[in-house]
Design a protein around this motif. Structure first.
Motif, PDB file in Angstrom:
ATOM      1  N   PRO A 110       0.933  -1.309   0.671  1.00  0.00           N
ATOM      2  CA  PRO A 110      -0.199   0.338  -0.080  1.00  0.00           C
ATOM      3  C   PRO A 110       0.345   1.461   0.479  1.00  0.00           C
ATOM      4  N   CYS A 111       1.727   1.200   0.455  1.00  0.00           N
ATOM      5  CA  CYS A 111       2.983   2.620   0.396  1.00  0.00           C
ATOM      6  C   CYS A 111       3.995   2.561  -0.650  1.00  0.00           C
ATOM      7  N   ALA A 112       3.679   2.070  -1.709  1.00  0.00           N
ATOM      8  CA  ALA A 112       4.103   1.956  -3.175  1.00  0.00           C
ATOM      9  C   ALA A 112       3.551   2.529  -3.815  1.00  0.00           C
ATOM     10  N   ALA A 113       4.511   3.707  -4.025  1.00  0.00           N
ATOM     11  CA  ALA A 113       4.449   4.853  -4.971  1.00  0.00           C
ATOM     12  C   ALA A 113       4.561   4.718  -6.429  1.00  0.00           C
ATOM     13  N   TRP A 114       3.075   5.480  -7.382  1.00  0.00           N
ATOM     14  CA  TRP A 114       3.097   5.718  -8.735  1.00  0.00           C
ATOM     15  C   TRP A 114       4.272   6.539  -9.347  1.00  0.00           C
ATOM     16  N   PRO A 115       4.778   6.634 -10.034  1.00  0.00           N
ATOM     17  CA  PRO A 115       5.620   7.654 -10.677  1.00  0.00           C
ATOM     18  C   PRO A 115       5.099   8.978 -10.471  1.00  0.00           C
ATOM     19  N   ASP A 116       5.252   9.875 -10.677  1.00  0.00           N
ATOM     20  CA  ASP A 116       4.932  11.364 -10.495  1.00  0.00           C
ATOM     21  C   ASP A 116       5.044  11.733 -11.905  1.00  0.00           C
ATOM     22  N   PRO A 117       4.091  12.483 -12.090  1.00  0.00           N
ATOM     23  CA  PRO A 117       3.488  12.376 -13.468  1.00  0.00           C
ATOM     24  C   PRO A 117       4.447  13.567 -14.052  1.00  0.00           C
ATOM     25  N   LEU A 118       4.024  13.351 -15.489  1.00  0.00           N
ATOM     26  CA  LEU A 118       5.807  14.460 -16.372  1.00  0.00           C
ATOM     27  C   LEU A 118       4.988  15.771 -16.022  1.00  0.00           C
ATOM     28  N   VAL A 119       3.832  16.156 -16.252  1.00  0.00           N
ATOM     29  CA  VAL A 119       3.756  17.649 -15.949  1.00  0.00           C
ATOM     30  C   VAL A 119       3.751  17.881 -13.923  1.00  0.00           C
ATOM     31  N   PRO A 120       4.461  18.372 -13.036  1.00  0.00           N
ATOM     32  CA  PRO A 120       3.443  19.412 -12.366  1.00  0.00           C
ATOM     33  C   PRO A 120       3.465  19.656 -11.806  1.00  0.00           C
ATOM     34  N   LEU A 121       1.902  19.987 -10.832  1.00  0.00           N
ATOM     35  CA  LEU A 121       1.146  21.180 -10.457  1.00  0.00           C
ATOM     36  C   LEU A 121       0.988  22.491 -11.228  1.00  0.00           C
ATOM     37  N   GLU A 122       1.887  22.667 -11.217  1.00  0.00           N
ATOM     38  CA  GLU A 122       1.665  24.036 -11.336  1.00  0.00           C
ATOM     39  C   GLU A 122       2.174  24.604 -12.860  1.00  0.00           C
TER      40      GLU A 122
END
Length: 579
Positions: A97-109
């Motif tokens: 459950p603690c495994a993270a998805w890769p960060d999106p290619l575009v940050p939220l900002e």
């Protein structure tokens, strides 16, 4: 006139020149500037008077996996700026459950919303281009809600962005992946925009360098198994993310057909990974989506399954003391320890050398250092290393066959890549496969697949209507269908009685069908295909072998265990059968 194919891999760049059935091959080490490797391989293969030049590249894949693409912005419908970050509700790892998805290619900002909304019956809220903010980026991906059905708003946003940002690569979702499911469509569009500037620079450099070398403009292999022009590939580089492996499957299918076999499993073991794909009726299976670097890419692709097991895969022990192999790799530099280039950690290649399954010198003039391999694997049984990596590859082979309802014993195994023929017979024994095909150019079969590849342009049209209301459908292609109310689809070839075919397929997959229930047509995929050159291979040499023995081929080595024997056919393919 000759035909040239050049495939860039993680360790080696391979070239094949086919001239009236005669094949000339070359293998050179891959350099950081891929265009230099391509031309070096072409020169080494003696490419002169070339009429057609096809190319497979890892530039797009490397840029995505290494996160070295363009500085990208994302534009969507106002209120949905978090789309790339919300993803789906599934976990990255089922049991962690603690495994993270890769960060999106575009940050939220750099994720922006524009006001306006399209509904099922047309415009709900008018598009307000004044709400589109100033954007500072090298590439922009635009994915508005429901643009797969009505791209009016999306076209207007793209037109405005291209007016404001004339030097920026702008990609619209309806141009790339006009299918429903917002997250997958957005992920594909963002990846396409993110890769655009990087891939365009590479392809333009390659085109210029090829012209200076006297070569024709290169055609570029798509993930779907056909080639396109450099301009088409540069415009939408997400279509070439599995360029080289797709070419290998094309080559495997053509070689198997020459040997009179239409049902086969392509088994490509290279330096860093192994790719497997089912070939049925002489054609590679295709999928509509692929996960690359943890991101869904919703584009037609050869249905490859990849595992991190190759000749350069590193050997290590986990926290529990268990022996593991890969997915980390020694790569081209420094490479396996036995290459003598500074590698100190053991690899699969080192284990094969210590077991006596490799010659003293590999293709490309690589001298193997047995003492270095012994130091790297000190205290580790090389046979255990082979058992571990074979178990990883068996899982991949079972995934594309047994888990999809196919008996591997009904298929031949086409082994290629520099390391594939070293492991093929042992894997075949485990799966009950009685025939193994090793092409005479096994070490460079992806480059041969480029030589024989068709020109292909894929098209997708979304329907989302009852099948009875869909109207006339194309004569060839594939359709995604489901019972009305279902969440997922089955993919079927287009045919006369499509409804009955779906009922049968549903029964085969799930054990039941509901012939009185309404069917919904979701998507139709078609392709414009122009057939490639006829592949005629003349055997330059023939072999008759009986195991246990080692046979060195140009660019690959074959390990024939006891109980296996075989001989070359008229096309130079070594046909091995269990005695």
């Amino acid at each position: 006139m000759a035909v040239l194919g050049v495939d860039v891999g993680g360790t080696f760049t391979d070239a094949v020149v086919l001239d009236e059935g005669r094949v000339t091959t070359a293998k050179v080490l891959t350099t950081p500037r891929q265009e230099e490797s391509v031309l070096a391989a072409a020169r080494a293969a003696g490419a002169v008077s070339v009429e057609r030049f096809a190319h497979g590249t890892t530039v797009a894949t490397n840029a995505l996996l290494e996160r070295k693409g363009a500085r990208t912005a994302f534009v969507t419908t106002a209120g949905f700026e978090h789309l790339l970050h919300l993803r789906r509700q599934t976990r990255a790892h089922l049991y962690r459950p603690c495994a993270a998805w890769p960060d999106p290619l575009v940050p939220l900002e750099r994720s922006y919303g524009v006001r306006g909304r399209i509904g099922p019956d047309g415009e709900l809220d008018p598009l307000d281009l004044d709400t589109l903010p100033d954007i500072d980026a090298e590439a922009v991906a635009v994915c508005l809600l429901h643009a797969y059905r009505d791209p009016t708003h999306e076209r207007a946003v793209v037109e405005e962005l291209r007016r404001r940002l004339p030097g920026v690569h702008v990609v619209a979702s309806h141009e790339v992946a006009p299918e429903f499911r917002e997250y997958e469509r957005a992920s594909t569009t963002v990846a396409d925009a993110y890769l655009g500037p990087v891939v365009a620079r590479y392809l333009h450099a390659l085109v210029d360098a090829s012209a200076a070398e006297g070569l024709p403009e290169p055609l570029v292999m798509r993930s779907s198994g056909g080639v396109s022009t450099p301009n088409e590939a540069a415009a939408h580089p997400a279509t070439i993310l599995v360029s080289g492996p797709a070419a290998g499957v094309v080559g495997a299918a053509r070689v198997a057909a020459l040997s009179g076999i239409e049902d086969a499993i392509a088994f490509d073991m290279g330096g860093t990974s192994t790719d497997v794909c089912l070939i049925v009726g002489g054609r590679a299976e295709r999928a509509s989506e692929r996960i690359v670097g943890g991101l869904p890419i919703r584009l037609p692709t050869v249905d490859l399954h990849t595992v991190g097991a190759g000749g350069g895969s590193l050997v290590w022990t986990d926290a529990g003391g268990a022996l593991r192999v890969g997915p980390q790799s020694a790569g081209a530099n420094p490479g396996p320890a036995c290459y003598g280039r500074g590698g100190t950690q053991g690899t699969v290649t080192d284990a094969n050398l210590l077991l006596g399954r490799l010659p003293a010198q590999l293709a490309g003039g690589v001298e193997l250092d047995q003492a270095a391999a012994e130091r790297a694997l000190a205290g580790i049984d090389p046979a255990a290393v082979i058992d571990v990596v074979n178990a990883e590859m068996l899982g991949a082979l079972r995934f594309v066959s047994v888990e999809r309802g196919h008996d591997p014993a009904d298929f031949a195994l086409v082994a290629f890549g520099g390391a594939g023929p070293l492991h093929a017979c042992e894997l075949a024994d485990e799966l009950g496969i009685r025939t193994v095909l090793v092409p005479g150019v096994a070490g460079v079969l992806s480059a041969l697949g480029l030589v024989a590849s068709e020109e292909r342009r894929d098209a997708v049209r979304s329907y989302l209507v009852p099948l009875a209301d869909a109207g006339e459908l194309p004569g060839e292609g594939e359709a995604d269908l489901r019972y009305t109310g279902q969440s997922f689809e089955l993919t079927l070839p287009l045919q006369d009685d499509l409804a009955e075919a779906f009922h049968r397929a549903h029964e085969d997959r799930y054990g039941f069908s509901e012939r009185g229930r309404e069917l919904e047509l979701v998507v139709v995929r078609t392709a414009e295909v122009r057939h490639g050159p006829e592949l005629e291979l003349l055997a330059s040499e023939t072999h008759v072998v009986a195991g246990p023995t080692v046979l060195a081929l140009p660019g690959a080595t074959v390990w024939v265990p006891g109980g296996w024997r075989g001989e070359s056919d008229e096309h130079g393919t070594l046909v091995l059968r269990h005695a």
